[in-house]
Scaffold this active site. Structure first.
Site, PDB file in Angstrom:
ATOM      1  N   CYS A 382       0.952  -1.092   0.015  1.00 50.03           N
ATOM      2  CA  CYS A 382       0.023   0.067  -0.116  1.00 50.03           C
ATOM      3  C   CYS A 382       0.820   1.393   0.100  1.00 50.03           C
ATOM      4  CB  CYS A 382      -1.163   0.018   1.317  1.00 50.03           C
ATOM      5  SG  CYS A 382      -2.498   0.829   0.812  1.00 50.03           S
ATOM      6  N   HIS A 520      -3.834  -5.100   0.313  1.00 48.18           N
ATOM      7  CA  HIS A 520      -3.305  -5.598   1.716  1.00 48.18           C
ATOM      8  C   HIS A 520      -3.071  -7.185   1.503  1.00 48.18           C
ATOM      9  CE1 HIS A 520      -2.424  -1.891   3.998  1.00 48.18           C
ATOM     10  NE2 HIS A 520      -3.595  -1.479   3.372  1.00 48.18           N
ATOM     11  N   GLU A 522      -1.393  -9.120   3.202  1.00 46.09           N
ATOM     12  CA  GLU A 522      -1.360 -10.034   4.615  1.00 46.09           C
ATOM     13  C   GLU A 522      -2.595 -10.223   5.111  1.00 46.09           C
ATOM     14  OE1 GLU A 522      -0.910  -6.650   3.918  1.00 46.09           O
ATOM     15  OE2 GLU A 522      -1.285  -5.373   5.666  1.00 46.09           O
TER      16      GLU A 522
HETATM   17  N1  GLN Z   1      -2.087   6.865   3.173  1.00 45.83           N
HETATM   18  C1  GLN Z   1      -2.004   5.921   1.599  1.00 45.83           C
HETATM   19  C2  GLN Z   1      -3.374   6.187   1.211  1.00 45.83           C
HETATM   20  O1  GLN Z   1      -4.570   6.430   1.815  1.00 45.83           O
HETATM   21  C3  GLN Z   1      -1.689   4.336   2.033  1.00 45.83           C
HETATM   22  C4  GLN Z   1      -2.960   3.662   2.822  1.00 45.83           C
HETATM   23  C5  GLN Z   1      -2.367   2.379   3.424  1.00 45.83           C
HETATM   24  O2  GLN Z   1      -1.176   2.238   3.143  1.00 45.83           O
HETATM   25  N2  GLN Z   1      -3.017   1.464   3.872  1.00 45.83           N
HETATM   26  O3  GLN Z   1      -3.680   5.869  -0.005  1.00 45.83           O
END
Ligand code: GLN
Length: 548
Positions: A382, A520, A522
């Site tokens: 992310c 994600h 994970e």
């Molecule tokens: N802050 C970033 C976004 O909102 C990444 C979010 C995250 O890593 N879950 O896109």
């Protein structure tokens, strides 16, 4: 017939109630029963999505886009059943529902009260699970005695009465603290906690006693006597070497047997525990070790990266290695001239996990540059993908001021606020739209979305398919218009949303293992079904270790 098991906690928080519930779920499942786990949280936030990971640990995201308590992650990892929105509710959500109904006039002029309106709403949350499994396990968050949990306790009391003894069971998890001066474990807090439960009309029939050392038979008997519980149902629950040992340990001390006995089930099949035994054998006798640096910003609280830690462990299980995690606080390196290299010199892989806000971003970018230049396996998740894009743009293209609109107005924004995206559910296609002023809670791109992987790419090989579905939780997105520039710099967009508009995966082909993903992975990894990206990343780290 669905039987309900209510799990409460006493004495202190962090007793491992969630893990205990997940382990019991796994044991009943291993006996061939269908189980469902849910969690009732007594805080006022509508969901944990707006809570800092420092306060509440990780926010666990489900396929259907709910931001939920991290215990749902345990439930899913232990049973393999995908958690959903309807498996977690908070006081905030309950009140929101009731108040919305009050505004609509649905209560027909009645005075709206905690009992019966709030308690009915809580009961409804549990009742709707009737028929969905053989056993529904409801964990009540918080500690018995807290003001906040009272409406929940009242609801499970009422619901338990409605169901009757054959269909409802209360399990209370408590702590026996060790007092060094006396040289013994103390049972008094447990007695008080059970008394507290009795005072609200709940009589637990099983006690799970957490302790850091053996509990003497006499002590167990004493608890049984004072708490009015069958001796064999006062169960010692000692600390385990790994969370994946908990189901086996709890089976050894008879937890599942006593649960079945409490329900009067005599013909239950024996549990098949081979999978759990296999996992534990691997965990206990790894062939070697690797160290992965997690360069993040919530590194003070290990729970903020719960699923990530577990997914790395799963990758280790699959490769028969022990994975040591070295948390590196990225913000220490934001400004410092001091080199991040000394922190990363001895690691076999580098991972930048999800994050929000710009604190730590520069430190992460330095770590990514180090991984790229030194050929160390890099996994960006992310925010970790977004920072890999900025690293490549700043250091390998002419966009020296590459930035994200999450940080500030300045610079060229390769990462921008997502205002529009497509969500497909069954036959229906939704266009989701947001603006910078929308509420913070629940307004991200959340939940499972499909992605198409480029044939022949590294990720397609890792997944062994070109169609995947992964869970998202983010507000910003890599701008697809920079594809050409980034690819010239060696960072390829090898996975995209089905409409080709949103980059989902970037990888380097001039590097042993460098993959960043917008989602994600994970969240979907399980000990007996490890996520392919984690398996592959740890494998690369093992190979790296051999090179050192
Ligand atoms: N802050 C970033 C976004 O909102 C990444 C979010 C995250 O890593 N879950 O896109």
């Amino acid at each position: 017939m669905t039987r309900f098991i209510f799990i409460t906690g006493g004495v202190v928080s962090s007793l491992g109630k969630g893990l205990g519930s997940a382990a019991l779920g796994a044991l009943l499942q291993a006996r061939g029963y269908k189980v469902r786990l849910c969690k009732l949280d007594p805080y006022l936030n509508v969901d944990p999505g707006t809570m800092s990971p420092f306060q509440h640990g990780e926010v666990y995201v489900t396929d259907d886009g709910a931001e939920t308590d991290l215990d749902l992650g345990h439930y899913e990892r232990f049973t393999g059943n995908p958690a959903s929105q309807s498996d977690n509710v908070t006081t905030g959500r309950i009140y929101t529902n009731v108040l919305q109904r009050e505004r609509k006039g649905d209560y027909l002029g009645a005075t709206v009260q905690v009992i019966p309106h709030i308690t009915d709403e809580i009961k409804e949350f549990m009742r709707e699970k009737d028929g969905s499994a053989d056993f529904v396990l409801c964990e009540i968050g918080g500690t018995v005695g807290d003001i906040e949990s009272l409406p929940f306790l009242e609801s499970i009391r009422q619901f338990g009465n409605e169901l009757g003894r054959d269909r409802a069971l209360f399990i209370h998890v408590t702590l026996l603290p060790y007092i060094p001066a006396a040289g013994e474990l103390k049972t008094k807090p447990t007695q008080h906690s059970v008394k507290e439960l009795m005072a609200v009309g709940i009589r637990p029939r099983i006690l799970l006693c957490r302790a850091d050392r053996d509990i003497e038979e006499d002590e167990l008997k004493k608890i049984a006597l004072f708490c009015n519980i069958d001796e064999e149902k006062v169960i010692p629950a000692l600390d385990a070497a790994s969370i994946y040992e908990v189901p086996l340990k709890y089976h050894e001390v008879g937890l599942d047997t006593q649960v079945l006995d409490a329900f009067g089930i005599e013909d239950a099949p024996a549990p098949e525990l081979e999978e759990w035994e296999r996992i534990n054998r691997r965990l206990k006798a790894p062939e070697s070790e690797v160290t992965i640096a997690v360069v993040g910003k919530y590194t003070n609280l290990a729970d903020s990266y719960k699923s990530l830690n577990e997914a790395l462990t799963h990758g280790g299980i699959a490769n028969k290695v022990k994975v040591n995690i070295k948390f590196v606080e990225a913000s220490t390196f934001d400004e410092a001239q001091e080199d991040i290299a000394s922190e990363l010199a001895d690691v076999n892989g580098i991972l930048v996990p999800g994050a929000f806000g710009n604190r730590g971003a520069e430190g992460m970018i330095k770590a990514i540059q180090y991984a790229r230049e030194k050929n160390i396996p890099y996994f960006g998740i992310c925010f970790g993908l977004q920072m890999a894009v900025l690293e490549a743009a700043r250091n390998l293209t002419d966009i020296k001021d590459a930035s994200s609109s999450e940080f500030d107005e300045e610079g060229e924004h390769l990462i921008g606020l997502m205002t529009e995206w497509v969500k497909e559910e069954g036959e229906k296609t939704h266009h989701e739209r947001r603006s910078a002023d929308t509420d913070l809670g629940g307004t991200m791109r959340l939940g499972a979305y499909p992605a198409i992987l480029e044939k022949g790419s590294k990720v397609a090989k890792v997944y062994d398919t070109t169609h995947i579905e992964e869970r998202h939780r983010h507000r910003y997105e890599v701008n697809i218009n920079y594809q050409e520039k980034l690819e010239k710099a060696g960072l390829f967009m090898s996975g995209k949303s089905p409409d080709g508009k949103l980059p989902e995966i970037c990888e380097r082909r001039d590097h042993p293992w460098f993959i960043g993903v917008q989602y994600h992975p994970e969240l979907k990894s399980k000990p007996f079904d490890p996520h392919p990206l984690f398996v592959s990343f740890i494998k690369a780290a093992v190979e790296q270790e051999r090179l050192v």
